[in-house]
Motif scaffolding. Structure first.
Motif, PDB file in Angstrom:
ATOM      1  N   LYS A  61     -13.529  -2.283   2.062  1.00  0.00           N
ATOM      2  CA  LYS A  61     -12.424  -3.173   1.708  1.00  0.00           C
ATOM      3  C   LYS A  61     -13.007  -4.519   1.295  1.00  0.00           C
ATOM      4  O   LYS A  61     -13.764  -5.131   2.054  1.00  0.00           O
ATOM      5  CB  LYS A  61     -11.470  -3.355   2.888  1.00  0.00           C
ATOM      6  CG  LYS A  61     -10.693  -2.099   3.252  1.00  0.00           C
ATOM      7  CD  LYS A  61      -9.711  -2.369   4.381  1.00  0.00           C
ATOM      8  CE  LYS A  61      -8.911  -1.125   4.718  1.00  0.00           C
ATOM      9  NZ  LYS A  61      -7.943  -1.378   5.823  1.00  0.00           N
TER      10      LYS A  61
ATOM     11  N   HIS B 142     -12.236  -8.283   0.500  1.00  0.00           N
ATOM     12  CA  HIS B 142     -11.231  -9.322   0.729  1.00  0.00           C
ATOM     13  C   HIS B 142     -11.561 -10.564  -0.095  1.00  0.00           C
ATOM     14  O   HIS B 142     -12.716 -10.999  -0.149  1.00  0.00           O
ATOM     15  CB  HIS B 142     -11.209  -9.716   2.210  1.00  0.00           C
ATOM     16  CG  HIS B 142     -10.690  -8.659   3.125  1.00  0.00           C
ATOM     17  ND1 HIS B 142      -9.410  -8.681   3.635  1.00  0.00           N
ATOM     18  CD2 HIS B 142     -11.285  -7.540   3.637  1.00  0.00           C
ATOM     19  CE1 HIS B 142      -9.235  -7.631   4.427  1.00  0.00           C
ATOM     20  NE2 HIS B 142     -10.357  -6.924   4.441  1.00  0.00           N
TER      21      HIS B 142
ATOM     22  N   GLN C  28     -11.532  -0.824  -1.935  1.00  0.00           N
ATOM     23  CA  GLN C  28     -10.139  -1.260  -2.012  1.00  0.00           C
ATOM     24  C   GLN C  28     -10.102  -2.779  -1.983  1.00  0.00           C
ATOM     25  O   GLN C  28     -10.765  -3.413  -1.151  1.00  0.00           O
ATOM     26  CB  GLN C  28      -9.352  -0.702  -0.820  1.00  0.00           C
ATOM     27  CG  GLN C  28      -7.920  -1.206  -0.716  1.00  0.00           C
ATOM     28  CD  GLN C  28      -7.248  -0.765   0.575  1.00  0.00           C
ATOM     29  OE1 GLN C  28      -7.801   0.025   1.343  1.00  0.00           O
ATOM     30  NE2 GLN C  28      -6.069  -1.294   0.839  1.00  0.00           N
ATOM     31  N   GLU C  29      -9.350  -3.381  -2.890  1.00  0.00           N
ATOM     32  CA  GLU C  29      -9.205  -4.831  -2.900  1.00  0.00           C
ATOM     33  C   GLU C  29      -8.050  -5.248  -1.993  1.00  0.00           C
ATOM     34  O   GLU C  29      -6.974  -4.644  -2.024  1.00  0.00           O
ATOM     35  CB  GLU C  29      -8.945  -5.341  -4.313  1.00  0.00           C
ATOM     36  CG  GLU C  29     -10.114  -5.139  -5.253  1.00  0.00           C
ATOM     37  CD  GLU C  29      -9.849  -5.746  -6.615  1.00  0.00           C
ATOM     38  OE1 GLU C  29      -9.942  -6.987  -6.738  1.00  0.00           O
ATOM     39  OE2 GLU C  29      -9.549  -4.973  -7.556  1.00  0.00           O
ATOM     40  N   VAL C  30      -8.293  -6.294  -1.206  1.00  0.00           N
ATOM     41  CA  VAL C  30      -7.270  -6.837  -0.311  1.00  0.00           C
ATOM     42  C   VAL C  30      -7.132  -8.319  -0.614  1.00  0.00           C
ATOM     43  O   VAL C  30      -8.077  -9.090  -0.396  1.00  0.00           O
ATOM     44  CB  VAL C  30      -7.633  -6.629   1.173  1.00  0.00           C
ATOM     45  CG1 VAL C  30      -6.515  -7.148   2.067  1.00  0.00           C
ATOM     46  CG2 VAL C  30      -7.926  -5.161   1.460  1.00  0.00           C
ATOM     47  N   LEU C  31      -5.980  -8.726  -1.159  1.00  0.00           N
ATOM     48  CA  LEU C  31      -5.749 -10.129  -1.489  1.00  0.00           C
ATOM     49  C   LEU C  31      -5.804 -10.967  -0.212  1.00  0.00           C
ATOM     50  O   LEU C  31      -4.960 -10.807   0.673  1.00  0.00           O
ATOM     51  CB  LEU C  31      -4.400 -10.289  -2.179  1.00  0.00           C
ATOM     52  CG  LEU C  31      -3.995 -11.714  -2.547  1.00  0.00           C
ATOM     53  CD1 LEU C  31      -4.981 -12.324  -3.536  1.00  0.00           C
ATOM     54  CD2 LEU C  31      -2.575 -11.738  -3.111  1.00  0.00           C
ATOM     55  N   THR C  32      -6.805 -11.842  -0.122  1.00  0.00           N
ATOM     56  CA  THR C  32      -7.027 -12.613   1.100  1.00  0.00           C
ATOM     57  C   THR C  32      -7.521 -14.011   0.739  1.00  0.00           C
ATOM     58  O   THR C  32      -8.695 -14.194   0.401  1.00  0.00           O
ATOM     59  CB  THR C  32      -8.082 -11.934   2.008  1.00  0.00           C
ATOM     60  OG1 THR C  32      -7.747 -10.563   2.205  1.00  0.00           O
ATOM     61  CG2 THR C  32      -8.176 -12.646   3.351  1.00  0.00           C
TER      62      THR C  32
ATOM     63  N   GLU D 184     -15.143  -5.271   4.592  1.00  0.00           N
ATOM     64  CA  GLU D 184     -15.117  -4.433   5.784  1.00  0.00           C
ATOM     65  C   GLU D 184     -15.667  -3.075   5.382  1.00  0.00           C
ATOM     66  O   GLU D 184     -15.140  -2.422   4.478  1.00  0.00           O
ATOM     67  CB  GLU D 184     -13.700  -4.299   6.329  1.00  0.00           C
ATOM     68  CG  GLU D 184     -13.148  -5.597   6.910  1.00  0.00           C
ATOM     69  CD  GLU D 184     -11.757  -5.415   7.479  1.00  0.00           C
ATOM     70  OE1 GLU D 184     -11.637  -5.141   8.683  1.00  0.00           O
ATOM     71  OE2 GLU D 184     -10.792  -5.537   6.691  1.00  0.00           O
TER      72      GLU D 184
END
Length: 216
Positions: free
Chosen positions: A3, A5, A28-32, A53
């Motif tokens: 992941k 971020h 996977q991209e996680v907008l953070t 992660e």
């Protein structure tokens, strides 16, 4: 599963994203956004982005993440094959980040606030950028990539930093300072022809357009 971020406006986030795409890693991209919230500090101790992660294990700092990716996926290397070549790629990456992106960072604040730097601040930034870009130019090979024949860490940083600094300096200093790097326009064109870079730039431009629309 990895992941990633961060936000697509960050050159450091984009550096890691290009590396993941180049290596063909499932992620996977996680907008953070960066923050000092407790949950984020547990994963990125300074509250910075990007961080990843890796099967639940957090890892912060973009260059550290690149080095992990090199260890984990060595067959799709993003470093030249020789010790000197690898050192040059790392040297150029470091110079771009410390002496080109860092001096331009105050302009990001002005862009987000819709403000203007003072004449004194603008001149200080101009001089710092001129010196940093000159240092990069002294080392750059552009044959065809920044550190020579191999697409490398240097190009990952350049793909994020040069367009950002070019846009900021044109807007606030009245000059695209990156054009002081000989052959920069042709080099950026070559970068944009790589599918990984083209995708990241498209995502960055969409994020910037959305941000500017919200600000207005």
């Amino acid at each position: 599963m990895i992941k990633l971020h961060g936000v697509s406006l960050s050159p450091y986030y984009n550096k890691v994203k290009i590396a993941l795409l180049e290596k063909g890693v499932n992620f996977q991209e996680v907008l953070t956004p960066p923050s000092q919230e407790d949950w984020l500090l547990e994963k990125s101790p300074m509250g910075k982005i990007p961080f990843v992660e890796i099967n639940g294990h957090p890892l912060a700092e973009s260059t550290v993440i690149l080095e992990w990716l090199e260890d984990a996926y060595p067959t799709a290397s993003l470093l030249p094959p020789t010790p000197n070549g690898r050192a040059l790629a790392r040297e150029l990456m470091t110079m771009l980040e410390l002496y080109v992106m860092r001096p331009a960072a105050p302009l990001i604040g002005h862009m987000m606030k819709g403000s203007q730097p003072s004449a004194e601040q603008a001149e200080e930034i101009r001089q710092a950028l001129a010196r940093g870009i000159s240092a990069v130019a002294q080392l750059a090979r552009q044959a065809p990539w920044l550190a020579g024949e191999d697409f490398s860490f240097a190009d990952l940083s350049a793909a994020g930093i040069l367009p950002t600094v070019g846009r900021l300096s044109q807007t606030f200093l009245g000059e695209d300072m990156t054009l002081r790097l000989s052959g920069c326009a042709d080099y950026l064109q070559r970068l944009g022809q790589r599918p990984s870079v083209a995708r990241v730039w498209a995502d960055r431009d969409a994020a910037l357009a959305a941000y500017m629309a919200r600000r207005e």
